[in-house]
Design an enzyme around this catalytic site. Structure first.
Site, mmCIF file in Angstrom:
data_model
loop_
_atom_site.group_PDB
_atom_site.id
_atom_site.type_symbol
_atom_site.label_atom_id
_atom_site.label_comp_id
_atom_site.label_asym_id
_atom_site.label_seq_id
_atom_site.Cartn_x
_atom_site.Cartn_y
_atom_site.Cartn_z
ATOM 1 N N HIS A 1 -3.475 3.631 0.676
ATOM 2 C CA HIS A 1 -3.698 3.169 2.052
ATOM 3 C C HIS A 1 -4.853 3.919 2.728
ATOM 4 O O HIS A 1 -5.677 3.317 3.418
ATOM 5 C CB HIS A 1 -2.401 3.343 2.842
ATOM 6 C CG HIS A 1 -2.241 2.414 3.996
ATOM 7 N ND1 HIS A 1 -1.033 1.888 4.373
ATOM 8 C CD2 HIS A 1 -3.149 1.916 4.879
ATOM 9 C CE1 HIS A 1 -1.197 1.103 5.425
ATOM 10 N NE2 HIS A 1 -2.465 1.111 5.758
ATOM 11 N N LYS B 1 -3.560 -11.190 11.815
ATOM 12 C CA LYS B 1 -2.140 -11.082 12.165
ATOM 13 C C LYS B 1 -1.870 -11.827 13.456
ATOM 14 O O LYS B 1 -2.661 -11.763 14.402
ATOM 15 C CB LYS B 1 -1.796 -9.597 12.320
ATOM 16 C CG LYS B 1 -0.435 -9.329 12.909
ATOM 17 C CD LYS B 1 -0.560 -8.709 14.294
ATOM 18 C CE LYS B 1 0.730 -8.743 15.043
ATOM 19 N NZ LYS B 1 0.599 -8.221 16.406
ATOM 20 N N LYS C 1 0.841 -1.206 0.000
ATOM 21 C CA LYS C 1 0.000 0.000 0.000
ATOM 22 C C LYS C 1 0.867 1.242 0.000
ATOM 23 O O LYS C 1 1.942 1.256 0.615
ATOM 24 C CB LYS C 1 -0.905 0.030 1.246
ATOM 25 C CG LYS C 1 -1.515 -1.311 1.602
ATOM 26 C CD LYS C 1 -2.504 -1.246 2.744
ATOM 27 C CE LYS C 1 -2.909 -2.634 3.191
ATOM 28 N NZ LYS C 1 -2.007 -3.280 4.157
ATOM 29 N N ARG D 1 -1.289 -19.855 16.876
ATOM 30 C CA ARG D 1 -2.421 -19.011 16.434
ATOM 31 C C ARG D 1 -2.439 -18.855 14.915
ATOM 32 O O ARG D 1 -3.506 -18.801 14.300
ATOM 33 C CB ARG D 1 -2.329 -17.632 17.085
ATOM 34 C CG ARG D 1 -2.674 -17.667 18.568
ATOM 35 C CD ARG D 1 -2.498 -16.294 19.182
ATOM 36 N NE ARG D 1 -2.988 -16.247 20.537
ATOM 37 C CZ ARG D 1 -2.897 -15.174 21.321
ATOM 38 N NH1 ARG D 1 -2.318 -14.069 20.855
ATOM 39 N NH2 ARG D 1 -3.384 -15.202 22.542
HETATM 40 P P1 NAD Z 1 -6.334 -8.471 13.902
HETATM 41 O O1 NAD Z 1 -7.793 -8.205 14.065
HETATM 42 O O2 NAD Z 1 -5.861 -9.429 12.881
HETATM 43 O O3 NAD Z 1 -5.820 -8.906 15.350
HETATM 44 C C1 NAD Z 1 -4.509 -9.304 15.590
HETATM 45 C C2 NAD Z 1 -4.335 -9.563 17.080
HETATM 46 O O4 NAD Z 1 -5.348 -10.475 17.526
HETATM 47 C C3 NAD Z 1 -3.010 -10.237 17.395
HETATM 48 O O5 NAD Z 1 -1.998 -9.283 17.634
HETATM 49 C C4 NAD Z 1 -3.347 -11.046 18.641
HETATM 50 O O6 NAD Z 1 -3.277 -10.210 19.774
HETATM 51 C C5 NAD Z 1 -4.791 -11.414 18.408
HETATM 52 N N1 NAD Z 1 -4.949 -12.768 17.792
HETATM 53 C C6 NAD Z 1 -4.716 -13.134 16.506
HETATM 54 N N2 NAD Z 1 -5.028 -14.422 16.311
HETATM 55 C C7 NAD Z 1 -5.461 -14.882 17.500
HETATM 56 C C8 NAD Z 1 -5.933 -16.143 17.946
HETATM 57 N N3 NAD Z 1 -6.024 -17.174 17.109
HETATM 58 N N4 NAD Z 1 -6.296 -16.264 19.252
HETATM 59 C C9 NAD Z 1 -6.224 -15.213 20.091
HETATM 60 N N5 NAD Z 1 -5.802 -13.995 19.738
HETATM 61 C C10 NAD Z 1 -5.419 -13.833 18.454
HETATM 62 O O7 NAD Z 1 -5.616 -7.043 13.777
HETATM 63 P P2 NAD Z 1 -4.681 -6.287 12.749
HETATM 64 O O8 NAD Z 1 -3.306 -6.827 12.728
HETATM 65 O O9 NAD Z 1 -4.858 -4.837 13.059
HETATM 66 O O10 NAD Z 1 -5.357 -6.539 11.325
HETATM 67 C C11 NAD Z 1 -4.991 -7.583 10.445
HETATM 68 C C12 NAD Z 1 -4.324 -7.033 9.217
HETATM 69 O O11 NAD Z 1 -5.126 -6.052 8.580
HETATM 70 C C13 NAD Z 1 -3.021 -6.264 9.501
HETATM 71 O O12 NAD Z 1 -1.942 -7.105 9.831
HETATM 72 C C14 NAD Z 1 -2.863 -5.509 8.216
HETATM 73 O O13 NAD Z 1 -2.367 -6.376 7.208
HETATM 74 C C15 NAD Z 1 -4.309 -5.109 7.922
HETATM 75 N N6 NAD Z 1 -4.624 -3.728 8.407
HETATM 76 C C16 NAD Z 1 -4.856 -2.763 7.482
HETATM 77 C C17 NAD Z 1 -5.171 -1.471 7.869
HETATM 78 C C18 NAD Z 1 -5.449 -0.429 6.823
HETATM 79 O O14 NAD Z 1 -5.566 0.750 7.161
HETATM 80 N N7 NAD Z 1 -5.565 -0.797 5.576
HETATM 81 C C19 NAD Z 1 -5.236 -1.138 9.236
HETATM 82 C C20 NAD Z 1 -4.998 -2.149 10.183
HETATM 83 C C21 NAD Z 1 -4.724 -3.443 9.754
#
Ligand code: NAD
Length: 281
Positions: A109, A233, A76, A239
């Site tokens: 982005h 993530k 992005k 996980r």
């Molecule tokens: P997410 O909702 O994927 O949550 C990740 C968190 O959830 C981890 O750090 C962990 O604490 C928990 N988790 C993950 N798997 C789990 C499991 N199986 N059991 C228990 N807890 C668990 O949050 P994210 O990373 O903000 O979002 C995912 C992806 O989205 C990012 O990595 C990125 O690629 C994208 N993203 C994009 C934007 C944008 O503006 N375009 C913004 C934020 C995120």
């Protein structure tokens, strides 16, 4: 292991519905986390210039022994580089960091409507160049609201292949999602677990207990059944594995409805509202 379904995009390309997100993974941990994900079967990685870890994503892919063409990679545009010449340089830099000659998907982005004189249209037209020269197989946007998408539709030629928006059980973002559905724009759900917060919700916990699945699997399966593209993530191998095991069970329609009912609208939002986001790093 059941195969991850593909979603067909409006430009004829297809994207694996489940991927691996690397936001907030420090660069020194990114190659290892991505290696684990690729080994477990993930074939879609979501990164961004602003995450500072494109280089390590590219390294992990090369070290995996997989062909470049087997893995769908998204990056992005950095918020600081919306002006066309800056965007061209930034895109060159993305390819150089990744060590690739193309990305599968490149996104704006954030729309940043309060910056750059409100001009995300010329930024979008610059991404159209990257698609035309083949260095971005698909192009799309992230955090675009309906009025931003309508403006692109009125003033440009290419409809975004995807819109990546905040979407989870506490923020259904239904207006933006359904606009996408009506106009052939696939919805990617970012923070699909609300960074873990929704996993403690009693409704999610109860459905998980009944289905003999984990809360994360229930929430991710809910996304999948609603047609969203997701890339949760994690840096914990167990996980990362759990989040991939979504295709050998189904939620009942009543459970989908109950999870839809958890929507809190704007109060459920985690990140900034796209109309006000003005961070350029
Ligand atoms: P997410 O909702 O994927 O949550 C990740 C968190 O959830 C981890 O750090 C962990 O604490 C928990 N988790 C993950 N798997 C789990 C499991 N199986 N059991 C228990 N807890 C668990 O949050 P994210 O990373 O903000 O979002 C995912 C992806 O989205 C990012 O990595 C990125 O690629 C994208 N993203 C994009 C934007 C944008 O503006 N375009 C913004 C934020 C995120």
């Amino acid at each position: 292991m059941t195969d991850v379904p593909s979603i067909q995009l409006n430009d004829g390309n297809s994207i694996p519905q489940l991927g691996f997100g690397v936001f907030q993974i420090p660069p020194e941990e990114t190659a290892e986390a991505t290696r684990v994900a690729l080994e477990l079967g993930y074939r879609h990685i979501d990164t961004a210039e602003m995450y500072g870890n494109e280089r390590e994503v590219g390294e992990a892919l090369r070290a995996s022994g997989l062909d470049r063409g087997e893995v769908f990679v998204t990056s992005k545009l950095n918020n600081g580089y919306h002006r066309p010449d800056d965007a061209r340089r930034a895109f060159d830099q993305t390819l150089s960091e990744l060590g690739f000659d193309y990305v599968d998907l490149f996104l704006i982005h954030w729309p940043l409507p309060t910056l750059y004189d409100g001009d995300y249209v010329s930024t979008w037209k610059t991404l159209e160049e990257f698609k035309a020269d083949g260095r971005a197989r698909s192009i799309g946007v992230s955090n675009f609201e309906v009025d931003h998408l309508e403006r692109l539709a009125a003033e440009t030629d290419v409809v975004p292949a995807v819109n990546q928006i905040e979407l989870h059980p506490y923020l259904l973002n239904e207006e933006v999602r359904s606009y996408g559905e009506e106009h052939g724009i696939a919805t990617e759900a970012w923070s699909p677990l609300k960074q873990g917060e929704v996993l403690r919700d009693p409704v999610i916990v109860e459905i998980a207990e009944r289905a003999a699945r984990t809360p994360a699997q229930v929430v991710l399966r809910w996304h999948v059944q609603r047609g969203n593209i997701v890339f949760p993530k994690s840096t914990t191998p167990e996980r990362i594995r759990e989040n991939f095991e979504l295709f050998d069970f189904e939620l009942e329609p009543g459970d989908i409805e109950r999870i839809n009912g958890l929507d809190r609208g704007e109060a459920g939002r985690n990140g900034p509202h796209p109309d006000r986001m003005a961070y350029t790093g």
